[in-house]
Scaffold this motif. Structure first.
Motif, PDB file in Angstrom:
ATOM      1  N   HIS A 165       0.853  -1.195   0.000  1.00  0.00           N
ATOM      2  CA  HIS A 165       0.000   0.000   0.000  1.00  0.00           C
ATOM      3  C   HIS A 165       0.889   1.245   0.000  1.00  0.00           C
ATOM      4  O   HIS A 165       2.045   1.198   0.405  1.00  0.00           O
ATOM      5  CB  HIS A 165      -0.975   0.004   1.186  1.00  0.00           C
ATOM      6  CG  HIS A 165      -0.339   0.301   2.504  1.00  0.00           C
ATOM      7  ND1 HIS A 165       0.261  -0.661   3.265  1.00  0.00           N
ATOM      8  CD2 HIS A 165      -0.200   1.463   3.184  1.00  0.00           C
ATOM      9  CE1 HIS A 165       0.741  -0.110   4.367  1.00  0.00           C
ATOM     10  NE2 HIS A 165       0.487   1.180   4.347  1.00  0.00           N
ATOM     11  N   THR A 166       0.324   2.324  -0.488  1.00  0.00           N
ATOM     12  CA  THR A 166       1.046   3.593  -0.487  1.00  0.00           C
ATOM     13  C   THR A 166       0.297   4.580   0.391  1.00  0.00           C
ATOM     14  O   THR A 166      -0.919   4.505   0.551  1.00  0.00           O
ATOM     15  CB  THR A 166       1.179   4.186  -1.913  1.00  0.00           C
ATOM     16  OG1 THR A 166      -0.104   4.337  -2.487  1.00  0.00           O
ATOM     17  CG2 THR A 166       2.031   3.303  -2.794  1.00  0.00           C
ATOM     18  N   ASP A 167       1.075   5.500   0.955  1.00  0.00           N
ATOM     19  CA  ASP A 167       0.479   6.585   1.727  1.00  0.00           C
ATOM     20  C   ASP A 167       1.435   7.765   1.742  1.00  0.00           C
ATOM     21  O   ASP A 167       2.560   7.676   1.285  1.00  0.00           O
ATOM     22  CB  ASP A 167       0.107   6.133   3.146  1.00  0.00           C
ATOM     23  CG  ASP A 167       1.291   5.692   3.986  1.00  0.00           C
ATOM     24  OD1 ASP A 167       2.448   5.878   3.564  1.00  0.00           O
ATOM     25  OD2 ASP A 167       1.073   5.146   5.079  1.00  0.00           O
ATOM     26  N   ARG A 168       0.940   8.843   2.247  1.00  0.00           N
ATOM     27  CA  ARG A 168       1.730  10.060   2.425  1.00  0.00           C
ATOM     28  C   ARG A 168       1.749  10.349   3.920  1.00  0.00           C
ATOM     29  O   ARG A 168       0.801  10.909   4.446  1.00  0.00           O
ATOM     30  CB  ARG A 168       1.137  11.211   1.634  1.00  0.00           C
ATOM     31  CG  ARG A 168       1.204  10.970   0.142  1.00  0.00           C
ATOM     32  CD  ARG A 168       0.669  12.147  -0.662  1.00  0.00           C
ATOM     33  NE  ARG A 168       0.763  11.869  -2.066  1.00  0.00           N
ATOM     34  CZ  ARG A 168       1.854  12.057  -2.806  1.00  0.00           C
ATOM     35  NH1 ARG A 168       2.938  12.527  -2.261  1.00  0.00           N
ATOM     36  NH2 ARG A 168       1.876  11.761  -4.088  1.00  0.00           N
TER      37      ARG A 168
ATOM     38  N   LEU B 188       6.139  10.168  -0.697  1.00  0.00           N
ATOM     39  CA  LEU B 188       5.285   8.995  -0.829  1.00  0.00           C
ATOM     40  C   LEU B 188       5.987   7.790  -0.223  1.00  0.00           C
ATOM     41  O   LEU B 188       7.191   7.607  -0.399  1.00  0.00           O
ATOM     42  CB  LEU B 188       5.001   8.743  -2.309  1.00  0.00           C
ATOM     43  CG  LEU B 188       4.002   7.662  -2.670  1.00  0.00           C
ATOM     44  CD1 LEU B 188       2.605   8.022  -2.170  1.00  0.00           C
ATOM     45  CD2 LEU B 188       3.976   7.456  -4.178  1.00  0.00           C
ATOM     46  N   ARG B 189       5.227   6.974   0.493  1.00  0.00           N
ATOM     47  CA  ARG B 189       5.765   5.758   1.096  1.00  0.00           C
ATOM     48  C   ARG B 189       5.052   4.560   0.494  1.00  0.00           C
ATOM     49  O   ARG B 189       3.826   4.505   0.480  1.00  0.00           O
ATOM     50  CB  ARG B 189       5.557   5.779   2.609  1.00  0.00           C
ATOM     51  CG  ARG B 189       6.092   4.540   3.309  1.00  0.00           C
ATOM     52  CD  ARG B 189       5.908   4.649   4.813  1.00  0.00           C
ATOM     53  NE  ARG B 189       4.517   4.425   5.163  1.00  0.00           N
ATOM     54  CZ  ARG B 189       4.073   3.390   5.883  1.00  0.00           C
ATOM     55  NH1 ARG B 189       4.920   2.490   6.334  1.00  0.00           N
ATOM     56  NH2 ARG B 189       2.807   3.269   6.153  1.00  0.00           N
ATOM     57  N   LEU B 190       5.818   3.625  -0.018  1.00  0.00           N
ATOM     58  CA  LEU B 190       5.296   2.345  -0.484  1.00  0.00           C
ATOM     59  C   LEU B 190       5.676   1.319   0.566  1.00  0.00           C
ATOM     60  O   LEU B 190       6.860   1.062   0.795  1.00  0.00           O
ATOM     61  CB  LEU B 190       5.887   1.961  -1.839  1.00  0.00           C
ATOM     62  CG  LEU B 190       5.595   0.546  -2.338  1.00  0.00           C
ATOM     63  CD1 LEU B 190       4.093   0.321  -2.504  1.00  0.00           C
ATOM     64  CD2 LEU B 190       6.325   0.272  -3.630  1.00  0.00           C
TER      65      LEU B 190
ATOM     66  N   ALA C  37       3.631  -1.871  -8.306  1.00  0.00           N
ATOM     67  CA  ALA C  37       3.443  -0.862  -7.261  1.00  0.00           C
ATOM     68  C   ALA C  37       4.533   0.204  -7.327  1.00  0.00           C
ATOM     69  O   ALA C  37       4.261   1.399  -7.152  1.00  0.00           O
ATOM     70  CB  ALA C  37       3.413  -1.520  -5.895  1.00  0.00           C
TER      71      ALA C  37
ATOM     72  N   ALA D  92       4.026   4.155  -8.082  1.00  0.00           N
ATOM     73  CA  ALA D  92       4.534   5.158  -7.144  1.00  0.00           C
ATOM     74  C   ALA D  92       5.442   6.155  -7.856  1.00  0.00           C
ATOM     75  O   ALA D  92       5.341   7.366  -7.629  1.00  0.00           O
ATOM     76  CB  ALA D  92       5.277   4.477  -6.000  1.00  0.00           C
TER      77      ALA D  92
ATOM     78  N   GLU E 247       3.343   8.437  -9.805  1.00  0.00           N
ATOM     79  CA  GLU E 247       2.612   9.370  -8.942  1.00  0.00           C
ATOM     80  C   GLU E 247       3.482  10.547  -8.504  1.00  0.00           C
ATOM     81  O   GLU E 247       3.010  11.684  -8.460  1.00  0.00           O
ATOM     82  CB  GLU E 247       2.070   8.641  -7.711  1.00  0.00           C
ATOM     83  CG  GLU E 247       1.188   9.519  -6.853  1.00  0.00           C
ATOM     84  CD  GLU E 247       0.509   8.773  -5.729  1.00  0.00           C
ATOM     85  OE1 GLU E 247       0.182   9.438  -4.726  1.00  0.00           O
ATOM     86  OE2 GLU E 247       0.305   7.550  -5.832  1.00  0.00           O
TER      87      GLU E 247
ATOM     88  N   LEU F 206      10.537   9.119  -2.582  1.00  0.00           N
ATOM     89  CA  LEU F 206       9.863   7.827  -2.504  1.00  0.00           C
ATOM     90  C   LEU F 206      10.623   6.962  -1.505  1.00  0.00           C
ATOM     91  O   LEU F 206      11.814   6.709  -1.673  1.00  0.00           O
ATOM     92  CB  LEU F 206       9.833   7.134  -3.867  1.00  0.00           C
ATOM     93  CG  LEU F 206       9.312   5.693  -3.892  1.00  0.00           C
ATOM     94  CD1 LEU F 206       7.875   5.617  -3.360  1.00  0.00           C
ATOM     95  CD2 LEU F 206       9.402   5.121  -5.294  1.00  0.00           C
TER      96      LEU F 206
ATOM     97  N   VAL G  41      10.610   3.276   0.280  1.00  0.00           N
ATOM     98  CA  VAL G  41      10.088   1.914   0.208  1.00  0.00           C
ATOM     99  C   VAL G  41      10.272   1.295   1.598  1.00  0.00           C
ATOM    100  O   VAL G  41      11.399   1.137   2.069  1.00  0.00           O
ATOM    101  CB  VAL G  41      10.803   1.091  -0.880  1.00  0.00           C
ATOM    102  CG1 VAL G  41      10.301  -0.344  -0.878  1.00  0.00           C
ATOM    103  CG2 VAL G  41      10.584   1.737  -2.249  1.00  0.00           C
TER     104      VAL G  41
END
Length: 106
Positions: free
Chosen positions: A8-11, A18-20, A37, A41, A44, A52, A54
């Motif tokens: 999942h991704t979120d901020r 962005l964090r994956l 994914a 990301a 995005e 980014l 991970v």
């Protein structure tokens, strides 16, 4: 039977990028999910200059297929966070030469 992998991704904070995040195991049976994914990301964040991260802190196992995908996306990844027991795997494979890899703070 495919190995369980959740992505999942979120901020996590204002302007922090962005964090994956992944949990489970990453191997040949599900590495295409990781690759997809990461591609999403990267698309995005585009050329926004956002970082980014991970987050593999909850990943229990990675195989060479996962290492290859992380290496392929190393230029787009600002930092990889891992559980300490994965740190040596990423060192030996050379991923730490391509991108910053930090153990999760426990």
């Amino acid at each position: 039977m495919p190995t369980l992998l959740r992505l999942h991704t979120d901020r996590p904070g204002h302007g922090s990028g962005l964090r994956l995040a992944a949990s489970g195991e990453i191997d040949l049976s599900n590495v295409d999910d990781l690759k997809s994914a990461l591609a999403d990301a990267v698309a995005e964040i585009g050329s926004s200059g956002e970082e980014l991260v991970v987050d593999l802190a909850e990943v229990e196992y990675v195989d060479s297929a996962a290492i290859n995908v992380l290496s392929a996306y190393a230029d787009a990844i600002h930092r990889i966070v891992v559980h300490p027991y994965l740190l040596s795997t990423l060192r030996v494979s050379g991923v730490t030469e391509l991108v910053t890899v930090d153990p999760v703070q426990q």
